[in-house]
Structures are given as C-alpha cells and as structure tokens.
Design a protein around this motif. Structure first.
Motif, PDB file in Angstrom:
ATOM      1  N   GLY A  89       9.444   3.684   2.364  1.00 27.01           N
ATOM      2  CA  GLY A  89       9.737   4.981   2.972  1.00 27.01           C
ATOM      3  C   GLY A  89       8.496   5.632   3.541  1.00 27.01           C
ATOM      4  N   ARG A  90       7.406   5.613   2.790  1.00 27.77           N
ATOM      5  CA  ARG A  90       6.164   6.211   3.276  1.00 27.77           C
ATOM      6  C   ARG A  90       5.605   5.443   4.475  1.00 27.77           C
ATOM      7  NH1 ARG A  90       2.574   9.323  -1.101  1.00 27.77           N
ATOM      8  NH2 ARG A  90       4.233  10.116  -2.444  1.00 27.77           N
ATOM      9  N   ILE A  91       5.714   4.132   4.416  1.00 26.84           N
ATOM     10  CA  ILE A  91       5.219   3.333   5.540  1.00 26.84           C
ATOM     11  C   ILE A  91       6.054   3.607   6.789  1.00 26.84           C
ATOM     12  CG2 ILE A  91       5.004   0.961   6.413  1.00 26.84           C
ATOM     13  CD1 ILE A  91       4.176   0.140   3.608  1.00 26.84           C
ATOM     14  N   ALA A  92       7.359   3.730   6.630  1.00 26.52           N
ATOM     15  CA  ALA A  92       8.222   4.037   7.778  1.00 26.52           C
ATOM     16  C   ALA A  92       7.821   5.366   8.407  1.00 26.52           C
ATOM     17  CB  ALA A  92       9.688   4.074   7.348  1.00 26.52           C
ATOM     18  N   ALA A  93       7.533   6.368   7.571  1.00 29.53           N
ATOM     19  CA  ALA A  93       7.098   7.662   8.090  1.00 29.53           C
ATOM     20  C   ALA A  93       5.772   7.530   8.836  1.00 29.53           C
ATOM     21  CB  ALA A  93       6.977   8.672   6.956  1.00 29.53           C
ATOM     22  N   LEU A  94       4.856   6.726   8.305  1.00 30.21           N
ATOM     23  CA  LEU A  94       3.560   6.532   8.970  1.00 30.21           C
ATOM     24  C   LEU A  94       3.729   5.774  10.285  1.00 30.21           C
ATOM     25  CD1 LEU A  94       0.482   6.918   8.701  1.00 30.21           C
ATOM     26  CD2 LEU A  94       0.391   4.617   7.698  1.00 30.21           C
ATOM     27  N   VAL A  95       4.594   4.778  10.298  1.00 30.14           N
ATOM     28  CA  VAL A  95       4.855   4.035  11.530  1.00 30.14           C
ATOM     29  C   VAL A  95       5.365   4.976  12.619  1.00 30.14           C
ATOM     30  CG1 VAL A  95       6.388   2.319  12.592  1.00 30.14           C
ATOM     31  CG2 VAL A  95       5.220   1.800  10.433  1.00 30.14           C
ATOM     32  N   LEU A  96       6.328   5.810  12.273  1.00 29.26           N
ATOM     33  CA  LEU A  96       6.852   6.765  13.249  1.00 29.26           C
ATOM     34  C   LEU A  96       5.778   7.766  13.667  1.00 29.26           C
ATOM     35  CD1 LEU A  96       9.233   7.943  14.850  1.00 29.26           C
ATOM     36  CD2 LEU A  96       9.817   9.289  12.821  1.00 29.26           C
ATOM     37  N   ALA A  97       5.012   8.254  12.698  1.00 34.59           N
ATOM     38  CA  ALA A  97       4.008   9.286  12.984  1.00 34.59           C
ATOM     39  C   ALA A  97       2.936   8.806  13.943  1.00 34.59           C
ATOM     40  CB  ALA A  97       3.361   9.749  11.675  1.00 34.59           C
ATOM     41  N   CYS A  98       2.606   7.522  13.880  1.00 35.08           N
ATOM     42  CA  CYS A  98       1.464   7.004  14.643  1.00 35.08           C
ATOM     43  C   CYS A  98       1.845   6.251  15.903  1.00 35.08           C
ATOM     44  CB  CYS A  98       0.614   6.102  13.749  1.00 35.08           C
ATOM     45  SG  CYS A  98      -0.178   6.978  12.399  1.00 35.08           S
ATOM     46  N   CYS A  99       3.125   6.197  16.247  1.00 33.42           N
ATOM     47  CA  CYS A  99       3.468   5.522  17.506  1.00 33.42           C
ATOM     48  C   CYS A  99       3.114   6.446  18.676  1.00 33.42           C
ATOM     49  CB  CYS A  99       4.929   5.102  17.543  1.00 33.42           C
ATOM     50  SG  CYS A  99       6.113   6.432  17.767  1.00 33.42           S
ATOM     51  N   GLN A 100       2.761   5.849  19.800  1.00 29.42           N
ATOM     52  CA  GLN A 100       2.272   6.645  20.927  1.00 29.42           C
ATOM     53  C   GLN A 100       3.320   7.617  21.450  1.00 29.42           C
ATOM     54  OE1 GLN A 100      -0.840   6.784  21.846  1.00 29.42           O
ATOM     55  NE2 GLN A 100      -0.335   8.343  23.363  1.00 29.42           N
ATOM     56  N   GLY A 101       4.581   7.228  21.394  1.00 31.74           N
ATOM     57  CA  GLY A 101       5.645   8.117  21.850  1.00 31.74           C
ATOM     58  C   GLY A 101       5.687   9.407  21.053  1.00 31.74           C
ATOM     59  N   MET A 102       5.390   9.336  19.752  1.00 33.40           N
ATOM     60  CA  MET A 102       5.409  10.537  18.919  1.00 33.40           C
ATOM     61  C   MET A 102       4.284  11.480  19.306  1.00 33.40           C
ATOM     62  SD  MET A 102       7.517  11.509  16.599  1.00 33.40           S
ATOM     63  CE  MET A 102       7.784  12.473  15.124  1.00 33.40           C
ATOM     64  N   PHE A 103       3.106  10.942  19.567  1.00 28.88           N
ATOM     65  CA  PHE A 103       2.010  11.780  20.031  1.00 28.88           C
ATOM     66  C   PHE A 103       2.341  12.404  21.382  1.00 28.88           C
ATOM     67  CE2 PHE A 103      -0.447   8.938  17.148  1.00 28.88           C
ATOM     68  CZ  PHE A 103      -0.982   9.918  16.330  1.00 28.88           C
ATOM     69  N   LEU A 104       2.999  11.633  22.233  1.00 28.37           N
ATOM     70  CA  LEU A 104       3.379  12.170  23.544  1.00 28.37           C
ATOM     71  C   LEU A 104       4.405  13.288  23.400  1.00 28.37           C
ATOM     72  CD1 LEU A 104       3.195  11.942  26.644  1.00 28.37           C
ATOM     73  CD2 LEU A 104       5.077  10.296  26.533  1.00 28.37           C
ATOM     74  N   MET A 105       5.395  13.104  22.518  1.00 28.24           N
ATOM     75  CA  MET A 105       6.457  14.097  22.333  1.00 28.24           C
ATOM     76  C   MET A 105       5.931  15.433  21.831  1.00 28.24           C
ATOM     77  SD  MET A 105       9.882  12.319  20.796  1.00 28.24           S
ATOM     78  CE  MET A 105       9.120  11.083  19.753  1.00 28.24           C
ATOM     79  N   THR A 106       4.834  15.405  21.074  1.00 30.00           N
ATOM     80  CA  THR A 106       4.286  16.645  20.551  1.00 30.00           C
ATOM     81  C   THR A 106       3.274  17.267  21.501  1.00 30.00           C
ATOM     82  OG1 THR A 106       2.726  15.296  19.254  1.00 30.00           O
ATOM     83  CG2 THR A 106       4.699  16.106  18.136  1.00 30.00           C
ATOM     84  N   PRO A 132       0.827  -1.209   0.000  1.00 29.65           N
ATOM     85  CA  PRO A 132       0.000   0.000   0.000  1.00 29.65           C
ATOM     86  C   PRO A 132       0.862   1.260   0.000  1.00 29.65           C
ATOM     87  CG  PRO A 132       0.056  -0.996   2.184  1.00 29.65           C
ATOM     88  CD  PRO A 132       0.714  -1.972   1.259  1.00 29.65           C
ATOM     89  N   LYS A 133       0.450   2.244  -0.804  1.00 33.49           N
ATOM     90  CA  LYS A 133       1.157   3.509  -0.847  1.00 33.49           C
ATOM     91  C   LYS A 133       0.417   4.509   0.033  1.00 33.49           C
ATOM     92  CE  LYS A 133       3.092   6.967  -3.988  1.00 33.49           C
ATOM     93  NZ  LYS A 133       3.259   7.404  -5.392  1.00 33.49           N
ATOM     94  N   VAL A 134       1.089   5.009   1.042  1.00 38.65           N
ATOM     95  CA  VAL A 134       0.462   5.918   1.994  1.00 38.65           C
ATOM     96  C   VAL A 134       0.298   7.276   1.325  1.00 38.65           C
ATOM     97  CG1 VAL A 134       0.622   6.982   4.269  1.00 38.65           C
ATOM     98  CG2 VAL A 134       1.572   4.685   3.891  1.00 38.65           C
ATOM     99  N   PRO A 135      -0.941   7.788   1.196  1.00 37.25           N
ATOM    100  CA  PRO A 135      -1.140   9.083   0.538  1.00 37.25           C
ATOM    101  C   PRO A 135      -0.646  10.238   1.396  1.00 37.25           C
ATOM    102  CG  PRO A 135      -3.223   8.225   1.359  1.00 37.25           C
ATOM    103  CD  PRO A 135      -2.211   7.139   1.569  1.00 37.25           C
ATOM    104  N   PHE A 136      -0.292  11.329   0.741  1.00 34.60           N
ATOM    105  CA  PHE A 136       0.283  12.477   1.432  1.00 34.60           C
ATOM    106  C   PHE A 136      -0.713  13.128   2.384  1.00 34.60           C
ATOM    107  CE2 PHE A 136       1.335  17.073   1.512  1.00 34.60           C
ATOM    108  CZ  PHE A 136       2.572  16.979   2.134  1.00 34.60           C
ATOM    109  N   TRP A 137      -2.013  13.092   2.046  1.00 36.50           N
ATOM    110  CA  TRP A 137      -3.002  13.765   2.887  1.00 36.50           C
ATOM    111  C   TRP A 137      -3.067  13.166   4.289  1.00 36.50           C
ATOM    112  CZ3 TRP A 137      -6.819  10.917   5.071  1.00 36.50           C
ATOM    113  CH2 TRP A 137      -7.203   9.726   4.450  1.00 36.50           C
TER     114      TRP A 137
END
Length: 549
Positions: A108-125, A2-7
């Motif tokens: 690459g897109r999946i890696a970005a989505l994995v990082l974006a959606c991990c709980q630690g990332m939400f906590l850091m922001t 699957p290709k993760v869309p930019f939106w």
C-alpha cells in the motif's frame, strides 16, 4: 519489502504546494481559474460562465471548490490550486488504503509512492485542471465499494456511490464508468454473478441522483429553458443531454464534433512520459497479469483480484476508441496503474520472482533515472540558466542519488532510485523551469501589471492577440474585453496588442505611449526551436500594452 516512511510523503506534499509559485497556464488551467474567480465574484454557483459568456463543457465541482478556496485565500495561484493539491494528497492516501486491502501494508505504501512520484502527478499539481479531483473521487469510490464488499456495511457502499456522484460533477460519466469497469471485470472472472444484482444498488443510484440534482437544475435553467442560445454554432442545445451523453459517449458514437485523429495507441505513447519512471515496470506487470488470466482460462481464484488490471484495461479501451483524446485523459486510472506496479515491485524485491527481468530492469531504471537527472541539469544550465546556488543544489542532490545507487545494503534500490530521481528532477522543474517558462505568458504578466497599477479594466481591450487570454482576466481580477476592430476603442485608454495590431494603430494615426512590452509564446505548445536558446528569439512574438494619448 522496503517500508516507505511517512516523512517521504510530507516532503512530496511540500513539493506539490510549491507549485503555487507557477502561474496558471493558458488555455485550460487559466480558463478554469478565471471561471472560478467569476463564480466567486458573482456568487452564482449553479450557472457557469466563461468571461461573461455561457459555458457548456466541464461540470462545476472544480469551480465550486476553487471559488470557495479563493474566497479564503484570495485570487491568486495558491487560492486556485489549493483544493486540487488536497485532492492529489487524498488520492495518495486512498490508493494506499485500497492497495493495503488488496496486498498488505508495505505494498500500500509503495503504491502511494509510485503514484506520488509519477510525472503526471507532478504535472497535475502544477497545471491544474479537472483530472486531479476526478482521480481522487474515482479511486475513493473504488476503495469504498471494495470495503463494502469485504465488510458488508451499507455506509461504505452509499459513500462510494456518493464519491461517484462528485466525480461526475467533476468531469462527467467517466467517474461512473471506471468503478463499473473495475468491479465488472473482477466479478466476471470470479463468476460472482450475484454481485451484479444487489438491491443495495438502488439506494446508491438514489444517492447519485440526489447529489446531481443541483447541477442538473443549473444545466436545465441555463440551456434547456433557452433554446435560443447559440452553443457551438447550434441552437436548441440541451445542457442535460450534453452532460449525460454527448460530452463523453458522443465522442465514441461520432455525435460530438470534437475530433483530433488520435488512435488506440495515443494514450499509451503519452504514458511513456506521464507515468515515468514507472512505465517500464508497469508494462511488464500488465502483460504478466494478462498472461496469468489467460493461463487460468479467464477464471480467478477468490484471493486474486482483477479490479486494478481490468479497470485499467477497460478504461483505456473506452478512452482509446474516442475520436478526441488528450494525454491527461488517462490520468484517472493512474492509481490503478500504481497498485499494479507496486504489486510487481513486491514480486521482484520480496518474492524474488523473475530474477533475469529484475536484473535487467534494475540496470535499465538506474540508467534511465541518471538521464532524467542530467536532463534536469541541462534545463537549469542551458535551456533556462539558473543561479550558481541552484546548480550547486542540483549537484548535492545528484551526489545523494549516487550514494543511494552505490549503497549495497539499500533494500528496494530499484524503488528508491526511481522515486528519488523524479522528486529531485521535479524540485527544479517546479521551482525554476516552469517559473521561467511562464515569464513568456503575456496574459499573466500583463494581468499582474493591470492589477498592480490599479488600472480600470473598463478602459482596456485586447486587440489582435491571437488567443483571447483567460490568464489576463484572472491576474487582473476583472474581465478584459476583446475588440475585433479599432472602431471599438471608444472610451479605451489601454490596448493590449501584438505587432500586427500595433501597425494598425500606427496607420490609423493614433498617438500612444508604451506602458509595458515584452515577448510572448504559447507555453502549452513547446517547440524544439523555442526550447533551444539559440533559436528561441525566432519563435517569440512581441506584445505591447499601450496607453492612448
């Protein structure tokens, strides 16, 4: 694949920015916010102060960018958090760039989505500290040095070393060590010994030295030139030695006094929540990578890479042997973990490897994510009751998630179910649960009252408040001093105190009116009794802002 869309990333970025609704949390985040405000107010960007006192702990980069942001956007949550959220988004982009170099566009897109959606990332922001910016600089350095290795353009290498320098100005030598761990392990397993002795590294080290010079001068002026200063109950403390050695390596050698008894498993156990929903994909991926290298007798082919796995493992071991550890220390290598996980998802979904494992993980993740959504429901219905509209929005999101779960034609369902559930859960965590939780933080509540009512902070003091509150200074936008005894209330019109202090004031026979009162709890240290609404009242303490007559 699957290709993760930019939106999707646009939506996640908006969710990150909604974290500006959440107040900065005592102790660390509000301390850094207040230090940034003081830096902006004083205009001194070389020397660091915490509520007017000399500060020797974290390097200055977070304070520099937050102070600059506040000068533009004002002293508020958005002004403090804006730079860190930008670095979080930059980290997603660079993770995509590095993963694309290693494994292709889709991964690459999946890696970005994995990082974006991990709980630690939400906590850091939300609970902004140094780790978001550190993570951005470190993964940038790894990406640029890899680009140099592939393209042999010196500008990439020097820019990578520049990113290391800025990372060191964010949280110390760990920013240098992680790229070293990444490439050292990769080159050793590929027997690329020449890469250890490239003359270009001398130029890179000169770049680091030059960029670190202003910070080093500030440390020398503030501490090394003043051995009479008392720092951590010691005289003659060197700021340069502290930054370049004691703060990081001293925790391994035992030189640092900071110890909390954490063992080698501490960071992994905390990753069970901080790297949700991907942790149960990441662990088998890591084990498979290690097993593959063992089978190959610790020898990699040129097309293989060990930057991500080796960088993660060596960093984990270095942090894990430290005498003092906190859960967020491991966040620096979450981009590497995201790439490892994305590559594993590619093998499961596109290459159809490990079919039995895939079948189990697919069912396991679906159940786990359903539980995550139900926990979010419990939080907004029972723990911190929300309005019917918010609960209706949750119901609509849950129906959408069920639609994805039962849609047979959905490619990469394992990925989408996991990511969607975490995004939905954090919509409600960020925009309702954390907002309600921070209502129990006395510092931000009283600080806003002080600023709104234009109370002169020279006329206010904190008395017998258990923790001197950085948040009160940040939201009052001025320093609010702490007094040890009632003899220090001369020329004070207002006192912030708790029941213990109020009893002292009553016994002294002082007359007063209560300007503001409420209940407080140390929100960074949640307890089961506080989480349970039926027992919460027993965990709360009263605070009072009194006006002396």
């Amino acid at each position: 694949m699957p290709k993760v869309p930019f939106w999707v990333f646009i939506f996640i970025a908006i969710l990150y920015f909604t974290g500006a609704r959440v107040d900065t949390m005592d102790i660390d985040a509000s301390q850094y916010a207040e230090m940034s405000r003081e830096m902006m107010q004083k205009g001194d960007y070389i020397h660091l102060y915490d509520r007017g006192m000399d500060y020797l702990d974290k390097p200055p980069f977070l304070f520099w960018v937050s102070a600059a942001s506040m000068r533009v956007f004002g002293v508020n949550n958005f002004g403090y958090k804006f730079p860190s959220v930008l670095f979080a988004l930059w980290a997603l982009f660079v993770t995509y760039k590095l993963a694309k170099l290693l494994y292709g566009e889709a991964t690459g897109r999946i890696a970005a989505l994995v990082l974006a959606c991990c709980q630690g990332m939400f906590l850091m922001t939300n609970d902004v500290r140094c780790d978001t910016i550190l993570m951005g600089w470190v993964i940038t350095a790894v990406w640029l040095i890899k680009e140099w290795q592939l393209n042999n353009k010196l500008l990439y290498l020097l820019s990578g070393f520049g990113a290391i320098a800025f990372g060191m100005m964010t949280k110390g030598p760990i920013a240098f060590m992680v790229p070293v761990f990444c490439f050292m392990s990769d080159w050793i397993l590929k027997r690329q010994w020449r890469n250890f002795f490239r003359p270009e590294y001398i130029l890179g080290l000169i770049v680091i030295a030059l960029l670190l010079t202003p910070m080093s001068i500030g440390l020398y002026q503030q501490f090394d030139l003043h051995p009479e200063k008392l720092v951590e109950h010691k005289h003659g403390v060197s700021g340069l030695r502290f930054f370049y050695w004691s703060q990081s390596f001293g925790r391994i050698t035992g030189e640092s006094p900071w110890k909390n008894g954490a063992d080698i498993s501490f960071l992994l156990l905390n990753m069970l929540w901080s790297f949700l929903p991907w942790i149960f994909l990441f662990i088998p991926a890591l084990v498979i990578n290690i097993a593959q290298v063992v089978r190959q007798k610790f020898h990699l082919m040129p097309q293989q890479e060990w930057i991500t796995t080796g960088g993660f493992l060596l960093t984990y071991l270095a942090l894990g042997v430290s005498a003092y550890q906190l859960p967020h220390y491991i966040f620096v290598v979450f981009p590497l973990a995201a790439i490892i996980t994305a590559k594993f998802l590619q093998e499961l979904i596109e290459e159809k490897k490990y079919l039995k494992l895939y079948s189990f993980l697919h069912s396991f993740q679906a159940v786990l994510m359903c539980l995550v959504l139900l926990v979010a429901l419990i939080l907004i219905v029972y723990i911190f009751p929300a309005t019917p509209l918010i609960i209706a929005v949750w119901a609509a999101c849950f129906i959408f998630w069920l639609y994805l779960a039962f849609r047979r034609s959905l490619n990469g369902k394992l990925l989408w179910l996991s990511a969607t559930a975490m995004i939905v859960a954090n919509i409600f965590l960020t925009n309702h649960v954390y907002v309600e939780l921070l209502q129990y933080q006395a510092g931000s509540q009283v600080g806003r009252y002080i600023h709104t009512h234009s109370i002169n902070t020279d006329e206010i003091a904190q008395y017998k408040v258990e923790d001197p509150l950085s948040s009160i200074c940040f939201y009052a936008r001025e320093l609010v001093p702490v007094i040890d005894g009632l003899s220090g209330i001369q020329n004070k019109k207002y006192i912030l105190t708790t029941d213990r202090g109020l009893n002292d004031i009553k016994q002294k026979g002082l007359a007063f009116d209560i300007a503001k009162q409420g209940t407080l709890f140390k929100v960074s240290e949640l307890t089961p009794a506080f989480i349970n609404p039926k027992t919460r009242q027993y965990e709360l303490k009263n605070y009072y802002l009194i006006k002396l007559k």
